[in-house]
Scaffold this motif. Structure first.
Motif, PDB file in Angstrom:
ATOM      1  N   VAL A 220     -86.110  75.991  56.357  1.00  0.00           N
ATOM      2  CA  VAL A 220     -86.629  77.675  56.452  1.00  0.00           C
ATOM      3  C   VAL A 220     -87.135  77.519  57.538  1.00  0.00           C
ATOM      4  CG1 VAL A 220     -86.191  79.352  54.153  1.00  0.00           C
ATOM      5  CG2 VAL A 220     -85.674  77.203  54.217  1.00  0.00           C
ATOM      6  N   GLY A 221     -87.246  78.803  58.272  1.00  0.00           N
ATOM      7  CA  GLY A 221     -87.612  79.523  59.082  1.00  0.00           C
ATOM      8  C   GLY A 221     -89.048  79.812  58.575  1.00  0.00           C
ATOM      9  N   GLY A 222     -89.971  79.786  59.239  1.00  0.00           N
ATOM     10  CA  GLY A 222     -91.412  80.115  58.543  1.00  0.00           C
ATOM     11  C   GLY A 222     -92.322  79.537  56.861  1.00  0.00           C
ATOM     12  N   SER A 223     -91.030  78.973  56.689  1.00  0.00           N
ATOM     13  CA  SER A 223     -91.289  77.450  54.892  1.00  0.00           C
ATOM     14  C   SER A 223     -92.754  77.323  55.692  1.00  0.00           C
ATOM     15  CB  SER A 223     -90.174  77.067  54.792  1.00  0.00           C
ATOM     16  OG  SER A 223     -90.049  75.841  55.568  1.00  0.00           O
ATOM     17  N   PHE A 224     -93.464  76.173  54.361  1.00  0.00           N
ATOM     18  CA  PHE A 224     -94.526  75.697  54.743  1.00  0.00           C
ATOM     19  C   PHE A 224     -94.339  74.224  55.943  1.00  0.00           C
ATOM     20  CE2 PHE A 224     -96.850  76.258  50.355  1.00  0.00           C
ATOM     21  CZ  PHE A 224     -97.246  77.540  51.176  1.00  0.00           C
ATOM     22  N   GLU A 225     -92.919  73.808  55.775  1.00  0.00           N
ATOM     23  CA  GLU A 225     -92.400  73.228  56.299  1.00  0.00           C
ATOM     24  C   GLU A 225     -92.529  72.866  57.735  1.00  0.00           C
ATOM     25  OE1 GLU A 225     -88.757  69.402  55.859  1.00  0.00           O
ATOM     26  OE2 GLU A 225     -88.381  71.534  55.418  1.00  0.00           O
ATOM     27  N   HIS A 226     -92.002  74.187  58.073  1.00  0.00           N
ATOM     28  CA  HIS A 226     -91.849  74.725  59.360  1.00  0.00           C
ATOM     29  C   HIS A 226     -93.345  74.252  60.071  1.00  0.00           C
ATOM     30  CE1 HIS A 226     -90.319  78.436  62.245  1.00  0.00           C
ATOM     31  NE2 HIS A 226     -90.712  77.090  63.198  1.00  0.00           N
ATOM     32  N   LEU A 227     -94.523  75.131  59.057  1.00  0.00           N
ATOM     33  CA  LEU A 227     -95.435  75.191  59.587  1.00  0.00           C
ATOM     34  C   LEU A 227     -96.445  73.764  59.632  1.00  0.00           C
ATOM     35  CD1 LEU A 227     -96.679  78.333  57.599  1.00  0.00           C
ATOM     36  CD2 LEU A 227     -95.687  78.635  59.445  1.00  0.00           C
ATOM     37  N   VAL A 228     -95.600  72.731  59.129  1.00  0.00           N
ATOM     38  CA  VAL A 228     -97.276  71.931  59.020  1.00  0.00           C
ATOM     39  C   VAL A 228     -96.365  71.097  59.966  1.00  0.00           C
ATOM     40  CG1 VAL A 228     -96.731  69.606  57.502  1.00  0.00           C
ATOM     41  CG2 VAL A 228     -97.380  71.930  56.027  1.00  0.00           C
ATOM     42  N   LEU A 229     -94.680  71.334  60.049  1.00  0.00           N
ATOM     43  CA  LEU A 229     -94.465  69.634  61.593  1.00  0.00           C
ATOM     44  C   LEU A 229     -94.716  70.437  62.607  1.00  0.00           C
ATOM     45  CD1 LEU A 229     -92.171  68.362  62.013  1.00  0.00           C
ATOM     46  CD2 LEU A 229     -90.670  69.805  62.492  1.00  0.00           C
ATOM     47  N   GLY A 230     -95.111  71.387  63.023  1.00  0.00           N
ATOM     48  CA  GLY A 230     -95.934  72.582  64.056  1.00  0.00           C
ATOM     49  C   GLY A 230     -96.921  71.688  63.808  1.00  0.00           C
ATOM     50  N   GLY A 231     -98.050  71.975  62.962  1.00  0.00           N
ATOM     51  CA  GLY A 231     -98.484  72.272  63.212  1.00  0.00           C
ATOM     52  C   GLY A 231     -99.857  70.486  62.707  1.00  0.00           C
ATOM     53  N   VAL A 232     -99.442  69.770  62.223  1.00  0.00           N
ATOM     54  CA  VAL A 232    -100.137  68.176  62.633  1.00  0.00           C
ATOM     55  C   VAL A 232    -100.066  68.384  64.428  1.00  0.00           C
ATOM     56  CG1 VAL A 232    -100.283  66.169  62.087  1.00  0.00           C
ATOM     57  CG2 VAL A 232     -99.870  68.002  60.225  1.00  0.00           C
ATOM     58  N   PRO A 233     -99.097  68.053  65.220  1.00  0.00           N
ATOM     59  CA  PRO A 233     -99.835  67.284  66.385  1.00  0.00           C
ATOM     60  C   PRO A 233    -100.487  68.317  67.498  1.00  0.00           C
ATOM     61  CG  PRO A 233     -97.120  67.390  65.505  1.00  0.00           C
ATOM     62  CD  PRO A 233     -98.332  68.125  64.159  1.00  0.00           C
TER      63      PRO A 233
ATOM     64  N   ASP B 208    -113.847  67.069  63.560  1.00  0.00           N
ATOM     65  CA  ASP B 208    -112.389  67.945  63.005  1.00  0.00           C
ATOM     66  C   ASP B 208    -112.003  69.400  63.340  1.00  0.00           C
ATOM     67  OD1 ASP B 208    -109.897  67.474  61.592  1.00  0.00           O
ATOM     68  OD2 ASP B 208    -110.971  67.522  59.534  1.00  0.00           O
ATOM     69  N   VAL B 209    -110.637  69.319  62.843  1.00  0.00           N
ATOM     70  CA  VAL B 209    -110.374  70.253  63.427  1.00  0.00           C
ATOM     71  C   VAL B 209    -109.105  70.754  62.658  1.00  0.00           C
ATOM     72  CG1 VAL B 209    -110.655  70.450  65.819  1.00  0.00           C
ATOM     73  CG2 VAL B 209    -108.069  70.218  64.613  1.00  0.00           C
ATOM     74  N   ARG B 210    -108.002  72.452  62.380  1.00  0.00           N
ATOM     75  CA  ARG B 210    -107.132  72.144  61.318  1.00  0.00           C
ATOM     76  C   ARG B 210    -106.658  74.044  61.462  1.00  0.00           C
ATOM     77  NH1 ARG B 210    -107.907  68.894  58.960  1.00  0.00           N
ATOM     78  NH2 ARG B 210    -108.566  68.248  57.514  1.00  0.00           N
ATOM     79  N   LEU B 211    -105.579  73.762  61.838  1.00  0.00           N
ATOM     80  CA  LEU B 211    -105.068  74.923  62.530  1.00  0.00           C
ATOM     81  C   LEU B 211    -104.451  75.533  60.270  1.00  0.00           C
ATOM     82  CD1 LEU B 211    -103.016  73.748  65.097  1.00  0.00           C
ATOM     83  CD2 LEU B 211    -104.409  76.102  65.108  1.00  0.00           C
ATOM     84  N   THR B 212    -104.912  76.850  60.189  1.00  0.00           N
ATOM     85  CA  THR B 212    -104.358  77.156  58.826  1.00  0.00           C
ATOM     86  C   THR B 212    -103.289  77.322  58.293  1.00  0.00           C
ATOM     87  OG1 THR B 212    -105.507  79.457  59.284  1.00  0.00           O
ATOM     88  CG2 THR B 212    -107.045  77.622  58.985  1.00  0.00           C
ATOM     89  N   ARG B 213    -102.732  77.577  57.209  1.00  0.00           N
ATOM     90  CA  ARG B 213    -101.432  78.280  57.085  1.00  0.00           C
ATOM     91  C   ARG B 213    -101.257  79.812  57.259  1.00  0.00           C
ATOM     92  NH1 ARG B 213     -99.476  74.588  51.501  1.00  0.00           N
ATOM     93  NH2 ARG B 213     -99.286  72.675  53.115  1.00  0.00           N
ATOM     94  N   GLY B 214    -102.536  80.149  56.392  1.00  0.00           N
ATOM     95  CA  GLY B 214    -102.789  81.708  57.249  1.00  0.00           C
ATOM     96  C   GLY B 214    -102.440  82.279  58.073  1.00  0.00           C
ATOM     97  N   GLY B 215    -102.967  81.483  58.917  1.00  0.00           N
ATOM     98  CA  GLY B 215    -102.895  81.795  60.799  1.00  0.00           C
ATOM     99  C   GLY B 215    -101.865  81.358  60.882  1.00  0.00           C
ATOM    100  N   THR B 216    -100.685  80.683  60.535  1.00  0.00           N
ATOM    101  CA  THR B 216     -99.389  80.232  60.973  1.00  0.00           C
ATOM    102  C   THR B 216     -98.897  78.589  61.543  1.00  0.00           C
ATOM    103  OG1 THR B 216     -99.373  80.967  62.854  1.00  0.00           O
ATOM    104  CG2 THR B 216     -98.419  82.849  60.678  1.00  0.00           C
ATOM    105  N   CYS B 217    -100.060  77.612  60.640  1.00  0.00           N
ATOM    106  CA  CYS B 217    -100.494  76.394  61.836  1.00  0.00           C
ATOM    107  C   CYS B 217    -100.558  76.644  62.914  1.00  0.00           C
ATOM    108  CB  CYS B 217     -98.963  75.658  60.823  1.00  0.00           C
ATOM    109  SG  CYS B 217     -99.948  75.624  59.390  1.00  0.00           S
ATOM    110  N   ARG B 218    -100.662  77.729  63.961  1.00  0.00           N
ATOM    111  CA  ARG B 218    -100.744  78.431  64.732  1.00  0.00           C
ATOM    112  C   ARG B 218    -101.869  78.615  65.723  1.00  0.00           C
ATOM    113  NH1 ARG B 218     -96.052  75.570  63.474  1.00  0.00           N
ATOM    114  NH2 ARG B 218     -94.358  75.253  64.365  1.00  0.00           N
ATOM    115  N   TYR B 219    -101.908  80.104  65.215  1.00  0.00           N
ATOM    116  CA  TYR B 219    -103.271  80.772  65.765  1.00  0.00           C
ATOM    117  C   TYR B 219    -104.523  80.409  65.490  1.00  0.00           C
ATOM    118  CZ  TYR B 219     -98.588  83.241  66.683  1.00  0.00           C
ATOM    119  OH  TYR B 219     -97.507  83.394  66.825  1.00  0.00           O
TER     120      TYR B 219
END
Length: 477
Positions: free
Chosen positions: A303-316, A334-345
């Motif tokens: 689902v576009g914009g779902s947790f699955e969408h975010l986590v899949l793109g965030g880890v790599p 360590d680093v972390r792309l936050t879910r609130g920041g869409t795992c990107r921003y």
């Protein structure tokens, strides 16, 4: 939350269905009732369960009112711990494991027959043959969202694996958004030669292949070889029936086709990872030549914009950014792309601080790691960067805006960020939320209660609090 169960990579499930069996065996898989509509209802159930359950939908119903025999699965990547478990490592080992795999890929092994080609359709009707859902409210129609688009360099033959949003535009026609990355580079090479680009869309692959597809690597580095290293064994591939693309032999479904030269058709809107809609525009077009699949395949959707969408793109991206930063700053932990920041921003960086001012250097280095990064917060090693509360606490108690803030104007950002201009130009923000290196050992020392970590609550608290309370009230009244 269920904890990941570490195991050797050689014991990871070999394909998607084996991973689903593993999820079911450990209480992580829910099954929906039969005959739920593919339009809206499937996505609604997925969103309500996305924090803790994968969901399998048997016999979903298409727009024509007919039920598909092919089940649909969603929410495979609801938590980082699940990603780690699928790879046979702990969550703490996830980023180092990914970096090691990217550094030493494992070549694929080609086979001549494969489960994914047990059934072959050369007369193609995508919506009749595949249970392709519609997801967000204003999406322009059904989309393939978890498909691995595999393309071959038309000159070298080296393959690239990536994920693109794929709008079903006709029985054998797909509109595809190609961002300025490797697939688009291959397509332009083919288009300049007046040729179509042969591709395949793989649906229902092992989680390692989806994760590897998001690796940030150089042109002509095959992500399927990274997937092999993630799994600890080579990925078996088979040649497509209608073109030269090699696809994972153990996948569930493959859509074979060509991206047509000099053809553009309307695509979008579509609900994207920032939780906004990507706009409608003229995009590249895939003409489908065949669909192959297992005898009883399982269709995976995201689902576009779902947790699955975010986590899949965030880890790599986390793994790549960690490697990028550690080259210049070995004290980055360590680093972390936050879910609130869409795992990107929004990126959080944990460091073992050595010198004043280095946090600002790290911020600037992080902006250079990927153009998507819009905000960087640097924190000390005592901060849990998986906790939004801990990050906010560090900013609240260790950051002063006039001293610790970095602003970069007019920088390239994500075109999918609606706050940037049409070219993706915006501003970057850095926050140094590290404690000053003070001579006073108590100035920024966190308080703690002695014994908090080791106390046994089953021994310290009574089993029946209501009865105990009643006794106490009777004694004092």
């Amino acid at each position: 939350m269920l904890e990941p169960r570490p195991r050797p990579a050689t014991q990871t499930p070999p394909d998607l269905r084996s991973w689903l069996a593993d999820l079911a065996a450990h209480g992580r898989l829910a099954v929906a009732r039969e005959n739920l509509p593919l339009a809206d209802n499937l996505a609604a159930v997925a969103k309500r369960t996305e924090r803790d359950k994968a969901v399998l939908f048997p016999h979903p119903v298409g727009a024509d009112g007919k039920a598909h025999d092919m089940p649909v699965v969603v929410n495979l990547f609801t938590q980082r711990a699940w990603v780690a478990d699928a790879l046979g490592v702990t969550e703490d080992q996830l980023l180092p494991h990914f970096l090691a795999a990217a550094a030493k890929p494992t070549p694929c092994v080609e086979v001549t027959s494969a489960p994914v080609q047990e059934v072959v359709h050369t007369q193609v009707d995508l919506l009749a043959q595949l249970p392709i859902p519609s997801h967000n409210e204003l999406d322009s129609g059904p989309y393939i969202t978890a498909g691995l688009l595999i393309a071959r360099n038309p000159v070298t033959g080296v393959q690239n694996v990536s994920i693109h949003r794929c709008q079903i535009s006709g029985p054998n026609r797909i509109g595809v958004l190609l961002l300025p990355r490797h697939t688009l580079a291959y397509y332009r090479m083919a288009e300049e030669a007046g040729a179509a680009l042969e591709i395949a869309i793989v649906i229902g692959a092992h989680p390692a292949l989806l994760l590897a597809s998001q690796a940030i690597c150089a042109l002509d580095e095959d992500e399927m070889e990274i997937a092999g290293s993630l799994l600890g064994r080579p990925v078996e591939v088979v040649k497509c029936r209608t073109n030269a693309v090699r696809v994972p032999a153990a996948a569930e479904i493959v859509v074979e086709g060509r991206i047509l030269p000099k053809v553009r058709e309307p695509e979008g809107p579509f609900g994207e990872f920032p939780q906004y809609y990507g706009p409608r525009a003229a995009r590249e077009v895939i003409e489908v030549d065949a669909v192959t699949h297992r005898r009883h395949p399982i269709y995976h959707t995201i689902v576009g914009g779902s947790f699955e969408h975010l986590v899949l793109g965030g880890v790599p991206r986390e793994a790549t950014l960690l490697q990028h930063l550690k080259r210049s700053f070995p004290n980055v932990l360590d680093v972390r792309l936050t879910r609130g920041g869409t795992c990107r921003y929004h990126l959080v960086v944990k460091i073992d601080k050595e010198r004043e001012g280095e946090a600002k250097n790290i911020i600037l280095c992080a902006f250079g790691g990927h153009y998507d990064v819009k905000q960087v917060v640097v924190v000390d090693k005592d901060v849990d960067i998986s906790s939004a509360d801990e990050i906010e606490w560090a900013v609240a108690t260790r950051f002063q805006a006039d001293r610790d803030m970095v602003v970069v104007s007019g920088a390239l950002g994500s075109k999918l960020d609606p706050s940037t201009d049409e070219g993706g130009i915006g501003a970057k923000l850095g926050l140094d939320a590290t404690a000053p290196l003070s001579d006073d050992p108590l100035a920024f020392r966190r308080i703690r209660v002695k014994g908090e970590e080791s106390v046994d609550l089953s021994d310290a608290l009574v089993k029946d609090p209501n009865a105990a309370f009643a006794r106490i009230v009777a004694q004092v009244s």
